[in-house]
Design an enzyme around this catalytic site. Structure first.
Site: not given
Length: 440
Positions: A214-215
């Site tokens: 997700c980062t």
């Protein structure tokens, strides 16, 4: 084969090993005679050897094989010659900079050893099919990439034919794996399906650095995040033009790496991140390993000794791992790596993975990639006949929403099996049994 222009007595030393018996010879060893030079004919006419890699280790291996009587050799290397290679990759000269390593190395050996036929291929090992690999008596890997070593290991294991649990010995192609790092090195003999394979000891290698999906996808903060985005998502994004087929991406190809660098730099600029350089891009996408010429020579000699023993039966082969340390002297140690029951490639048992049922699929994948037992790079997951997450361009969009769901929400039950495929393991589906831990 025409040897009329060969140096007189070139093979005298080889003859001393194959024309007489010895205490270490195999029970099947039959010495050559003047009337029946069976072994020498095999070395020069029948036994075909594949060398993967024509760099520091590969140059030494090719030279050793050619001077040990082998005359039918293929070499595969995707890389081109750089100025920095010249201090240790002795088959190359300054005029060769920018040319194919495999092609230049083959031409050099063929010109120096009469009758030797080294055939070069400037391509990825993944580009060759099963029939290509079946033709070799032995494969020697002189690679600096764990991913490539895992691939060829899996490929040779897949070629072994088993009938009711009985292995057909004619389908077993030995893999001799050499590796160096500074003053340290290792040589290893792998008999697919018989001895431990490369994957059995994958946890001995430090797992690669991983970043949260997700980062990378949504909130990059570091230049490494931008580079990983280019590798994970940029290659699969059809909207981003590429001067190559993304399915054929190779991190040794300068054209491919330059595209990753430019794509990562553009994403970094969009998020006000600095520090994306070409050198860092190379470092994130592959491990840059320091090389020393003397270590290469020692490990290459060990690898070629094993190839010679396999093809002549003149001595027993290594069982099965030799490590070398030349940092404070000359130290070697030999031991046997045993087959791992839960090995994803040659094992039969299913590995168990402890996890909380409230873990999201995204976190579960990150933990899988961090686990030294597997070291997956881009895993695709299926369970109970359903796709949980797929890396492919078409199915990725359909399964991407699952990343934020928990395993429980995805109806993965305790003791359910998850089937995982990964580019590092060709044609192999790794099975993992989920064991749920109680949430505190």
């Amino acid at each position: 084969m025409d040897t009329t222009n060969d140096l007189p007595n070139r093979w005298t030393d080889i003859g001393k090993m194959i024309k007489r018996n010895g205490p270490f010879a195999s029970p099947d060893f039959v010495p050559d005679t003047k009337t029946t030079p069976t072994i020498m004919n095999g070395l020069q006419n029948d036994f075909k050897v594949l060398v993967i890699g024509a760099g520091g280790l590969g140059c030494e291996i090719l030279k050793n094989l050619a001077l040990s009587g082998f005359k039918n050799i293929d070499v595969i290397d995707m890389d081109t010659i750089d100025v920095s290679n010249l201090n240790r990759q002795f088959l190359f000269r300054r005029k060769d900079v920018g040319k194919s390593k495999a092609e230049v190395a083959a031409a050099f050996i063929n010109s120096r050893i009469t009758g030797c036929n080294v055939t070069p291929y400037k391509c990825r090992i993944q580009d060759k099919d099963d029939d290509y690999y079946r033709q070799f008596k032995v494969v020697i890997a002189g690679l600096d990439s764990i991913e490539a070593r895992r691939w060829i290991n899996g490929q040779l294991v897949n070629l072994v034919v088993c009938d009711d649990g009985n292995i057909d010995p004619e389908t077993v192609i030995p893999l001799i794996d050499g590796g160096t790092e500074g003053f340290k090195g290792q040589a290893r003999v792998i008999l697919p399906k018989i001895t431990s394979c490369f994957e059995c000891s994958i946890d001995a290698f430090p797992p690669p650095t991983t970043y949260a999906v997700c980062t990378i996808a949504n909130t990059p903060r570091l230049p490494e995040h931008c580079i990983q985005w280019a590798l994970m998502f940029g290659l699969e994004d059809a909207k981003l033009p590429k001067p190559f087929d993304p399915k054929q991406f190779d991190n040794d190809n300068p054209l491919h790496m330059n595209w990753v660098f430019e794509t990562a730099k553009k994403r970094a600029e969009d998020h006000n991140i600095t520090g994306v350089t070409y050198k860092l891009t190379q470092g994130v996408s592959k491990n840059i390993i320091p090389a020393i010429a003397s270590t290469n020579a020692i490990i290459a000699a060990a690898c070629c000794n094993e190839a010679f023993k396999f093809c002549t039966d003149s001595s027993g082969f290594l069982n099965n791992y030799m490590m070398y340390n030349g940092l404070n002297g000359v130290y070697t140690y030999t031991f046997e790596y045993e087959q791992k029951e839960g090995c994803a490639v040659c094992g039969t048992n299913v590995s168990t993975f402890d996890i909380s049922p409230s873990t999201t699929l995204e976190v579960f994948m990150e933990k899988l990639m961090e686990d030294p037992r597997f070291q997956f790079k881009k895993p695709s997951l299926r369970s109970n006949g359903r796709n949980l997450y797929m890396q492919g361009t078409v199915l990725n969009a359909a399964t991407k929403p699952n990343l934020t769901k928990t395993l429980q929400e995805l109806e993965v039950l305790d003791d359910d099996e998850i089937t995982i495929t990964d580019p590092a393991l060709p044609g192999i589906a790794c099975r993992i049994k989920v064991h749920y831990l109680q949430d505190n």
